[in-house]
Design an enzyme around this catalytic site. Structure first.
Site, PDB file in Angstrom:
ATOM      1  N   CYS A  84      51.939  36.503  46.321  1.00 49.52           N
ATOM      2  CA  CYS A  84      53.109  37.061  45.645  1.00 49.52           C
ATOM      3  C   CYS A  84      54.351  37.089  46.529  1.00 49.52           C
ATOM      4  O   CYS A  84      55.454  37.351  46.039  1.00 49.52           O
ATOM      5  CB  CYS A  84      52.803  38.465  45.146  1.00 49.52           C
ATOM      6  SG  CYS A  84      51.407  38.537  44.023  1.00 49.52           S
ATOM      7  N   HIS A 337      56.187  39.203  36.523  1.00 52.37           N
ATOM      8  CA  HIS A 337      55.979  38.696  37.883  1.00 52.37           C
ATOM      9  C   HIS A 337      55.649  37.201  37.901  1.00 52.37           C
ATOM     10  O   HIS A 337      54.500  36.819  38.060  1.00 52.37           O
ATOM     11  CB  HIS A 337      54.858  39.503  38.542  1.00 52.37           C
ATOM     12  CG  HIS A 337      54.580  39.149  39.959  1.00 52.37           C
ATOM     13  ND1 HIS A 337      55.530  38.614  40.806  1.00 52.37           N
ATOM     14  CD2 HIS A 337      53.430  39.239  40.704  1.00 52.37           C
ATOM     15  CE1 HIS A 337      54.994  38.410  41.996  1.00 52.37           C
ATOM     16  NE2 HIS A 337      53.718  38.766  41.946  1.00 52.37           N
TER      17      HIS A 337
END
Length: 394
Positions: A84, A337
């Site tokens: 991420c 996301h």
């Protein structure tokens, strides 16, 4: 500690697409839109002025070729993947190259196309390991945080639940002021509390969504910044820290603090000259993949004392009109996301705030901001922190 890039790097242009369920938009479209917006934000700059590119994505393309194809460039293009934190790491590597004098102008572009791929979050095939880490979903792993925190600090579970609800409410309220966010509606605290549970006490509104999106940044050396713009954003400190993945041997301690974030913050603050983050930092964009993550980050980043973050949250300290606004753009809760783009999207909000271009969520003259991006699970994290300012210190 690595050699500091304090006031040696400047961001002169940025671009960001809308995040969301972009069924009619391809990954190439996202890359082009973000890159063209960044170029257009710099008067007189053209694509050919950019000498090298760093392309961040977790699953949307393997190598630098997808970006080269989309932008129609023949130039060095490096693909960066670091869970991420991929978008932040693309920025980090581009900054190093410019600071080293290898290139004068570089671009970091982050793209992820998840909604129509069947890919959700980080459920991907992992390389073989020694089988000591548990098989667990992301929501289940993060659902352990509230219980561990409540027990360790003797916090009533109802009061802690109120704090997590406040985080979700705050970030959705902020996202309602941002037309680039995936979710642009205010969500009541009652609705958040009554939402279906996903894992443990975490409801739908405690978890960030899955989204498509892209973002880009153009980077030069600080001494060259005013050749391109009269409002650059200066890098004050930057750190990336990968933990040793020893979480399975530390028991519940890994659920009340993220040691990788603490170590990362120590380096970034030292480079930026920050000794009291609670009072020196004007705003922060943090990786709110789940609401308890944001709560614990407030303590790991030094914004709240240990065991006190839940109180500061309920007191409104991190609200848009609070002493230290956190995720004024809506965070992952409102944007979702798209893994490769999120880190650069966080920097984009700092960019807008410093320029006074954040619209109805504009803060009162912020001059120092933090962007925090991380990937992994409690016990095995990659953490990135960068601090940016609107002015040179020298």
């Amino acid at each position: 500690m690595s050699r500091s890039l304090h006031d040696r790097i400047a961001v002169i242009g940025m671009g960001c697409t809308k995040f969301g369920e972009l069924w009619d938009t391809s990954a190439d479209d996202l890359a082009v839109e973000a890159a063209q917006a960044a170029i257009a934000s710099v008067p007189g700059l053209v694509k050919e002025d950019i000498e090298a590119f760093w392309y961040s994505t977790l699953a949307t393309g393997h190598s630098g070729l997808p970006l080269a194809r989309a932008l129609k460039v023949e130039a060095p293009v490096t693909r960066v993947e670091n869970f991420c934190a991929s978008g932040s790491d693309a920025f980090r590597n581009a900054a190093f190259a410019v600071a080293a004098g290898v290139y004068d102008v570089a671009m970091a572009v982050g793209v992820e196309k998840l909604k129509d791929s069947g890919f959700s979050g980080l459920t991907l095939a992992e390389a073989p390991t020694d089988n000591t880490m548990p098989e667990i979903s992301n929501p289940a792993a993060y659902a352990m945080l509230p219980g561990a925190y409540s027990e360790h600090y003797d916090v009533d579970s109802g009061e802690l639940r109120d704090a997590l609800t406040h985080i979700a409410w705050k970030n959705h309220s902020n996202g309602a002021r941002n037309d680039r966010a995936q979710y642009t509606s205010v969500v009541s605290k009652e609705k958040i509390d009554k939402a279906p549970r996903v894992a443990g006490d975490l409801s739908v509104f405690d978890c960030s969504g899955v989204a498509d999106g892209g973002a880009a940044a153009i980077i030069v050396r600080a001494e060259d910044a005013h050749r391109y713009t009269d409002r650059p954003m200066y890098l004050k400190g930057m750190s990336l820290h990968a933990g040793a993945s020893e979480g399975s041997t530390t028991g519940g301690q890994r659920h009340i603090s993220f040691p990788e974030v603490v170590a990362c913050a120590k380096v970034a603050y030292a480079e930026a000259g920050v000794t009291d983050p609670r009072t020196q930092i004007d705003m922060a964009e943090v990786h709110d993949c789940f609401t308890p993550t944001e709560m614990i980050l407030m303590e790991d980043l030094g914004f709240s004392a240990r065991g006190e973050a839940w109180k500061d949250i309920l007191d409104g300290r991190y609200d848009l009109d609070g002493a230290l606004p956190v995720n004024p753009d809506g965070g992952l809760k409102s944007f979702g996301h798209p893994v490769g783009a999120s880190g650069l999207r966080m920097m984009y909000e700092l960019w807008l705030q410093f320029r006074g271009e954040a619209g109805t969520r504009q803060l009162d003259d912020p001059t120092l901001g933090l962007a925090h991006n991380m990937g992994g699970l409690p016990g095995e994290f990659i953490s990135f922190i960068a601090l940016f300012g609107s002015k040179l210190d020298r």
